[in-house]
Write a protein that holds these residues in place. Structure first.
Motif, PDB file in Angstrom:
ATOM      1  N   TYR A   1       0.864  -1.184   0.000  1.00  0.00           N
ATOM      2  CA  TYR A   1       0.000   0.000   0.000  1.00  0.00           C
ATOM      3  C   TYR A   1       0.899   1.232   0.000  1.00  0.00           C
ATOM      4  O   TYR A   1       1.886   1.301   0.736  1.00  0.00           O
ATOM      5  N   LEU A   2       0.525   2.218  -0.832  1.00  0.00           N
ATOM      6  CA  LEU A   2       1.328   3.430  -0.965  1.00  0.00           C
ATOM      7  C   LEU A   2       0.392   4.626  -1.107  1.00  0.00           C
ATOM      8  O   LEU A   2      -0.572   4.582  -1.877  1.00  0.00           O
TER       9      LEU A   2
ATOM     10  N   ALA B   1       1.671   1.965 -16.756  1.00  0.00           N
ATOM     11  CA  ALA B   1       2.894   1.275 -17.150  1.00  0.00           C
ATOM     12  C   ALA B   1       3.411   0.371 -16.036  1.00  0.00           C
ATOM     13  O   ALA B   1       3.975  -0.705 -16.296  1.00  0.00           O
ATOM     14  N   HIS B   2       3.214   0.778 -14.799  1.00  0.00           N
ATOM     15  CA  HIS B   2       3.698  -0.013 -13.658  1.00  0.00           C
ATOM     16  C   HIS B   2       2.604  -0.899 -13.053  1.00  0.00           C
ATOM     17  O   HIS B   2       2.858  -1.588 -12.061  1.00  0.00           O
ATOM     18  N   ARG B   3       1.417  -0.873 -13.640  1.00  0.00           N
ATOM     19  CA  ARG B   3       0.284  -1.653 -13.137  1.00  0.00           C
ATOM     20  C   ARG B   3       0.045  -1.391 -11.642  1.00  0.00           C
ATOM     21  O   ARG B   3      -0.170  -2.316 -10.843  1.00  0.00           O
ATOM     22  N   ALA B   4       0.107  -0.109 -11.291  1.00  0.00           N
ATOM     23  CA  ALA B   4      -0.202   0.312  -9.927  1.00  0.00           C
ATOM     24  C   ALA B   4      -1.693   0.576  -9.845  1.00  0.00           C
ATOM     25  O   ALA B   4      -2.219   1.460 -10.524  1.00  0.00           O
ATOM     26  N   ASN B   5      -2.371  -0.186  -9.017  1.00  0.00           N
ATOM     27  CA  ASN B   5      -3.826  -0.093  -8.930  1.00  0.00           C
ATOM     28  C   ASN B   5      -4.237   1.050  -8.006  1.00  0.00           C
ATOM     29  O   ASN B   5      -3.736   1.171  -6.885  1.00  0.00           O
ATOM     30  N   ILE B   6      -5.152   1.896  -8.469  1.00  0.00           N
ATOM     31  CA  ILE B   6      -5.554   3.083  -7.719  1.00  0.00           C
ATOM     32  C   ILE B   6      -6.731   2.766  -6.802  1.00  0.00           C
ATOM     33  O   ILE B   6      -7.773   2.290  -7.250  1.00  0.00           O
TER      34      ILE B   6
ATOM     35  N   GLU C   1      -3.875   7.079  -3.415  1.00  0.00           N
ATOM     36  CA  GLU C   1      -3.671   5.836  -2.680  1.00  0.00           C
ATOM     37  C   GLU C   1      -3.582   4.688  -3.677  1.00  0.00           C
ATOM     38  O   GLU C   1      -4.445   4.558  -4.556  1.00  0.00           O
ATOM     39  N   LEU C   2      -2.547   3.859  -3.521  1.00  0.00           N
ATOM     40  CA  LEU C   2      -2.253   2.840  -4.522  1.00  0.00           C
ATOM     41  C   LEU C   2      -2.046   1.462  -3.910  1.00  0.00           C
ATOM     42  O   LEU C   2      -1.477   1.335  -2.824  1.00  0.00           O
TER      43      LEU C   2
END
Length: 403
Positions: free
Chosen positions: A326-327, A349-354, A376-377
């Motif tokens: 979690y970020l 591009a980084h497949r970071a889910n929001i 929040e990711l």
């Protein structure tokens, strides 16, 4: 001093009230550590924690006059529930003093088990002062949470179960608050298997035993601060300390973030819910707070599962942060069409889910031509987080990591 015979007698007294809890081999933690790890699932105990054992043993030894007068105690929650249930089953009136900020779930459970609850003080020690006043005012018997030989003997029945279910055990890892649990377990384990080690674990924010052992005398802390409320005591017991000195091989500490990680692992990998105090033995093992050999048989005692759901939410988030799952970040964009879309291309591009985006044009912290964005990711681990942040900064974004 507490002896094996006291614990054997206690087992007969608590047999009908407490459960013989499971001891399960863990493929997950054995693979992660290289040890042979078996979890003592005392969080499956009646009332959700080990305290029912000691409370039942103590109340069983009361005289008829003492039973008629009732009992009183102080507790952050688990001992409260243990005394409440044990007293109800014995037909004894109980009054429990709990800190004003005790978890709501533990307060409700204590009342549901039949006790009258008094909320007083900011922590266990202040609650105990009020409980002793009630003891004198109402002539009740005080059932100490840990500094009582009968209570220690009751908790020691866990040690009997560990040795009987896992005769090959090399190391037992036990949480420590005031020391009643580890005094009982260490006495049973050392009597049955003298070669086995007993390792105690405290939270860094409530490390009275570790500090006392360093100084060679009992030390009282000015205050405690930890998510492990079940072991948040300012001082070790007068009766428990010499037993710990004699029978416990080592006492280590773990941080709250480490406790949170262990809690998340137990939920996700073991499908097991524990409170902070119940997670500290596994945290000590996972973060290598003590030395152990490959293939050593280690039993972390998960001694409590009564965690408030609001606290659990915070613990899960902190555990996800610590494991790079979690970020939450803050950055600034130009307040113009397409700026947010450009940023989202990096996320894609980084497949970071929001999880969520907060877009604020009115923040006083940025220029009027800019807009502040908090995001929040969901991430996939520390390496993923590092690559993602590096790419954002290389792309010209100033990034503040908020969580």
């Amino acid at each position: 001093m507490l002896e094996l015979s006291n614990i054997l007698e206690a087992r007969d007294r608590v047999r009908e009230t407490s459960r013989h809890t499971p001891l399960e081999y863990s493929h997950t933690y054995s693979a992660m550590t290289g040890a042979d790890v078996h979890l003592k699932l005392e969080n499956f105990q009646r009332t959700g924690a080990f305290k029912i054992r000691g409370a039942t043993n103590r109340i069983a030894t009361l005289s008829e006059a003492e039973k008629a007068a009732g009992v009183v105690t102080a507790s952050a929650g688990n001992h409260a529930q243990g005394v409440a249930l044990a007293a109800s089953r014995a037909g004894v009136d109980s009054k429990i003093v709990m800190p004003e900020h005790a978890p709501i779930s533990k307060v409700k459970a204590t009342r549901n088990y039949g006790a009258e609850v008094v909320l007083d003080g900011t922590d266990y020690n202040e609650a105990a002062r009020r409980a002793h006043e009630i003891e004198r005012e109402e002539d009740r018997t005080y059932v100490h949470a840990f500094d009582d030989e009968y209570v220690m003997a009751g908790q020691g029945t866990i040690g009997l179960e560990i040795v009987e279910d896992c005769p090959e055990v090399d190391t037992v890892v036990v949480p420590i608050g005031g020391g009643g649990l580890i005094s009982g377990i260490a006495t049973a384990v050392k009597a049955k298997n003298p070669d086995a080690r007993v390792i105690g674990v405290q939270a860094e924010g409530a490390s009275s035993v570790a500090t006392s052992l360093e100084k060679g005398e009992r030390v009282s802390l000015d205050g405690v601060d930890t998510i492990a409320d079940g072991i948040a005591t300012r001082s070790v017991g007068e009766r428990t300390f010499p037993i710990i000195q004699e029978r416990v091989d080592e006492v280590v500490t773990v941080s709250d973030p480490e406790i949170a990680v262990a809690t998340v692992y137990l939920l996700e990998r073991s499908k097991t819910l524990v409170e902070g105090a119940g997670a500290v033995p596994l945290a000590a093992l996972l973060f290598e707070k003590f030395d152990y050999e490959a293939d050593e048989t280690i039993v972390p005692a998960l001694c409590g599962g009564n965690i408030d759901l609001n606290t659990l939410t915070n613990v899960i988030v902190r555990g996800l942060v610590e494991t790079g799952r979690y970020l939450k970040i803050r950055t600034v964009l130009k307040d113009q069409p397409g700026a947010l879309e450009d940023l989202l291309e990096i996320f894609t591009a980084h497949r970071a889910n929001i999880y969520a985006i907060h877009h604020d044009r009115t923040s006083r912290d940025v220029e009027m031509s800019d807009t502040e964005v908090e995001i929040e990711l969901e991430m996939r681990g520390p390496d993923h987080v590092d690559r993602f942040l590096d790419d954002m900064r290389e792309s010209g974004y100033e990034v503040d990591v908020l969580v």
